[in-house]
Write a protein that holds these residues in place. Structure first.
Motif, mmCIF file in Angstrom:
data_model
loop_
_atom_site.group_PDB
_atom_site.id
_atom_site.type_symbol
_atom_site.label_atom_id
_atom_site.label_comp_id
_atom_site.label_asym_id
_atom_site.label_seq_id
_atom_site.Cartn_x
_atom_site.Cartn_y
_atom_site.Cartn_z
ATOM 1 N N CYS A 242 -31.776 -12.999 -2.562
ATOM 2 C CA CYS A 242 -33.181 -12.606 -2.610
ATOM 3 C C CYS A 242 -33.888 -13.179 -1.391
ATOM 4 O O CYS A 242 -33.331 -14.007 -0.672
ATOM 5 C CB CYS A 242 -33.828 -13.088 -3.901
ATOM 6 N N SER A 243 -35.116 -12.760 -1.187
ATOM 7 C CA SER A 243 -35.814 -13.207 0.029
ATOM 8 C C SER A 243 -37.117 -13.930 -0.292
ATOM 9 O O SER A 243 -37.872 -14.258 0.598
ATOM 10 C CB SER A 243 -36.105 -12.011 0.928
ATOM 11 N N TYR A 244 -37.367 -14.147 -1.593
ATOM 12 C CA TYR A 244 -38.651 -14.787 -1.929
ATOM 13 C C TYR A 244 -38.548 -16.299 -1.988
ATOM 14 O O TYR A 244 -39.550 -16.976 -2.137
ATOM 15 C CB TYR A 244 -39.219 -14.235 -3.247
ATOM 16 N N LYS A 245 -37.335 -16.835 -1.887
ATOM 17 C CA LYS A 245 -37.192 -18.297 -1.925
ATOM 18 C C LYS A 245 -37.313 -18.824 -0.499
ATOM 19 O O LYS A 245 -38.397 -18.845 0.054
ATOM 20 C CB LYS A 245 -35.851 -18.671 -2.554
ATOM 21 N N TYR A 246 -36.170 -19.206 0.089
ATOM 22 C CA TYR A 246 -36.232 -19.804 1.425
ATOM 23 C C TYR A 246 -36.696 -18.810 2.489
ATOM 24 O O TYR A 246 -37.096 -19.210 3.569
ATOM 25 C CB TYR A 246 -34.865 -20.382 1.787
ATOM 26 N N LEU A 247 -36.609 -17.521 2.185
ATOM 27 C CA LEU A 247 -36.939 -16.532 3.224
ATOM 28 C C LEU A 247 -38.397 -16.056 3.171
ATOM 29 O O LEU A 247 -38.780 -15.168 3.952
ATOM 30 C CB LEU A 247 -35.963 -15.348 3.154
ATOM 31 N N ASN A 248 -39.181 -16.626 2.288
ATOM 32 C CA ASN A 248 -40.647 -16.494 2.335
ATOM 33 C C ASN A 248 -41.189 -15.062 2.385
ATOM 34 O O ASN A 248 -42.190 -14.801 3.055
ATOM 35 C CB ASN A 248 -41.205 -17.235 3.567
ATOM 36 N N ALA A 249 -40.534 -14.138 1.694
ATOM 37 C CA ALA A 249 -40.998 -12.747 1.759
ATOM 38 C C ALA A 249 -42.026 -12.422 0.678
ATOM 39 O O ALA A 249 -42.509 -11.293 0.615
ATOM 40 C CB ALA A 249 -39.817 -11.796 1.638
ATOM 41 N N PRO A 251 -43.483 -12.924 -3.600
ATOM 42 C CA PRO A 251 -42.939 -12.721 -4.944
ATOM 43 C C PRO A 251 -42.272 -11.349 -5.089
ATOM 44 O O PRO A 251 -42.854 -10.331 -4.735
ATOM 45 C CB PRO A 251 -44.168 -12.833 -5.855
ATOM 46 N N GLY A 252 -41.045 -11.372 -5.588
ATOM 47 C CA GLY A 252 -40.324 -10.113 -5.789
ATOM 48 C C GLY A 252 -39.910 -9.428 -4.494
ATOM 49 O O GLY A 252 -39.576 -8.244 -4.499
ATOM 50 N N GLY A 253 -39.917 -10.166 -3.395
ATOM 51 C CA GLY A 253 -39.613 -9.579 -2.070
ATOM 52 C C GLY A 253 -38.290 -8.830 -2.031
ATOM 53 O O GLY A 253 -37.403 -9.042 -2.863
ATOM 54 N N ILE A 254 -38.183 -7.989 -1.029
ATOM 55 C CA ILE A 254 -36.983 -7.138 -0.916
ATOM 56 C C ILE A 254 -35.757 -8.001 -0.579
ATOM 57 O O ILE A 254 -35.846 -8.955 0.190
ATOM 58 C CB ILE A 254 -37.227 -6.021 0.117
ATOM 59 N N ALA A 255 -34.626 -7.662 -1.169
ATOM 60 C CA ALA A 255 -33.438 -8.528 -1.110
ATOM 61 C C ALA A 255 -32.465 -8.107 -0.004
ATOM 62 O O ALA A 255 -32.692 -7.126 0.708
ATOM 63 C CB ALA A 255 -32.738 -8.494 -2.469
ATOM 64 N N GLY A 256 -31.367 -8.866 0.092
ATOM 65 C CA GLY A 256 -30.355 -8.583 1.110
ATOM 66 C C GLY A 256 -28.999 -8.334 0.476
ATOM 67 O O GLY A 256 -28.732 -8.756 -0.657
ATOM 68 N N ALA A 257 -28.155 -7.637 1.214
ATOM 69 C CA ALA A 257 -26.783 -7.414 0.747
ATOM 70 C C ALA A 257 -25.835 -7.429 1.937
ATOM 71 O O ALA A 257 -26.208 -7.045 3.049
ATOM 72 C CB ALA A 257 -26.685 -6.077 0.015
#
Ligand SMILES: Cc1ncc(COP(=O)(O)O)c(C=O)c1O
Length: 421
Positions: A242-249, A251-257
């Motif tokens: 996910c990107s809402y933790k360390y990646l600061n995007a 709440p509910g930010g778009i994720a990575g794969a």
């Protein structure tokens, strides 16, 4: 490093910090009296970059002025917008561009990737996870097993620490894999465990999994942007984060794969398909036959949410400016300082369960509180510390190198000590 338990030492460390200006790039939440809180939950929700609003506003303005034409004529055209994030995201997880895509949310991506990479047979149908995996992963894995008409009671192997231990030993993971090797279809581990903060030896685990013919995937929710990752070199088959933790995007930010390059052109893999995963050269010919794109992009389903991409881009630009190597170096110093100060407290009611070896953890330290006494957590919260409590007995504290300071860490340890007294 010779640390000192004094505010003057912490301030000196901050002055010498080559990344000190980065804190200014974030909004730090405030207490009612106007002072900044001591924010240690970047492992849960990263703070808002001050630039995020402008990145989103740019897209709002282009939508306002251009309507549908924004897909091609916006300053950052929406049609290829997700591609603007690929290189930076790939850098964060140690991947190649073709292996990386930004899409959906974390659990959604885990499911989509398991559709392709959990391919159970009568003989080989087991999934290995941590007994202490994040609940969403447990639900996802159990439901995948049931979806394939197997039973979690028979097809799920949960890795547990040894009796009276809290952390998983790599050699025990290896042994489990070796003992069950030809019945394991998939090993799916968190790169960093959300509860203990333990970072697993992903290189070793991937190697051993492959030796026994298993697919190896990772949930990097607590790893992406937190620890050094080399997904390509380690040879992991897939990963999601996910990107809402360390990646600061946000709440509910778009994720990575991530899908390893070796699967980039394996178009025979079963997958759930949508038009955004279709070859972009012919996507708008509107044919009915699905022709997947090469690499991770071929797992996309829908056209992505541009405002979410814009928010993530704001943060990724900051990561690029800071440099991953600098961030990891500072992170190690900052967390080691926190560890040093906690040990100085000498109180048998608290203990750190996170590994003490900096190579086996990220920035988070998990503090176990004796007898699950939550009153300590309430007391530090009342004094302006934003940490979190995870049942049954842990306070998680994550000093994030982009915006936390040595002085934050010092003040936190001071408050904790006072509250214990
Ligand atoms: C390790 C881990 N996996 C999965 C999730 C679920 O994430 P999402 O709600 O984005 O699917 C979280 C959320 O915090 C997490 O920490």
């Amino acid at each position: 490093m010779n640390y000192e338990a004094s505010e003057s030492f912490a301030r000196k460390m901050d002055e010498q910090d080559s990344l000190k200006s980065f804190r200014e790039k974030f909004f730090i939440p405030k207490k009612p009296n106007g002072e900044s809180v001591l924010y240690f939950t970047g492992n849960s929700l990263g703070l808002q970059p001050k630039t995020t609003r402008a990145y989103i506003e740019q897209e709002l303005k282009d939508w306002e002025a251009l309507g549908v034409e924004g897909h091609f004529n916006a300053k950052n055209p929406w049609m290829p917008y997700h591609e603007f994030l690929t290189e930076q995201m790939a850098e964060i997880v140690g991947a190649r561009a073709v292996e990386t895509v930004v899409m959906n949310s974390l659990t959604v991506n885990l499911h989509l990737l398991m559709v392709s990479f959990y391919r159970p047979t009568a003989k080989r149908n087991k999934i290995v996870i941590e007994a202490g995996a994040f609940p969403s992963d447990q639900y996802a894995v159990q439901s995948q097993i049931k979806f394939r008409a197997f039973e979690p009671e028979n097809s799920l192997i949960e890795l547990k620490p040894r009796e009276n231990e809290t952390l998983l030993r790599t050699e025990d993971i290896e042994q489990t894999v070796a003992e069950n090797g030809d019945s394991i279809a998939l090993i799916l581990l968190g790169g960093v465990n959300y509860y203990t903060g333990q970072a697993y030896d992903m290189r070793r685990i991937t190697e051993i999994g492959h030796k026994f013919g298993c697919i190896v995937g990772y949930d990097l929710a607590h790893a992406a942007g937190n620890i050094e990752l080399h997904l390509h070199d380690w040879g992991a088959d897939f990963a999601a984060w996910c990107s809402y933790k360390y990646l600061n995007a946000g709440p509910g930010g778009i994720a990575g794969a991530f899908v390893h390059e070796r699967h980039a052109e394996n178009f025979n893999l079963p997958r759930f398909a949508g038009w955004w995963g279709h070859d972009k050269k012919t996507r708008f010919l509107m044919g009915s036959e699905f022709v997947p794109m090469r690499g991770a992009e071929g797992w996309q389903l829908s056209n992505p949410p541009i405002f979410q991409l814009a928010a993530l881009k704001a943060s990724l630009d900051i990561f690029e400016e800071a440099g991953m190597k600098n961030l990891f170096e500072k992170s190690k110093r900052l967390t080691s300082y926190l560890e040093f100060l906690l040990r100085e407290i000498h109180d048998e009611r608290i203990s750190i369960i996170t590994p003490s070896n900096p190579e086996e953890r990220g920035c988070q330290l998990s503090i176990r509180v004796k007898n699950s006494d939550k009153s300590l957590f309430k007391a530090i919260t009342d004094k302006g510390v934003v940490a979190d409590w995870r049942e049954p007995d842990v306070i998680r504290v994550a000093p994030v190198p982009l915006y936390n300071t040595f002085t934050d860490v010092y003040k936190f340890a001071r408050i904790l000590k006072d509250c214990l007294a």
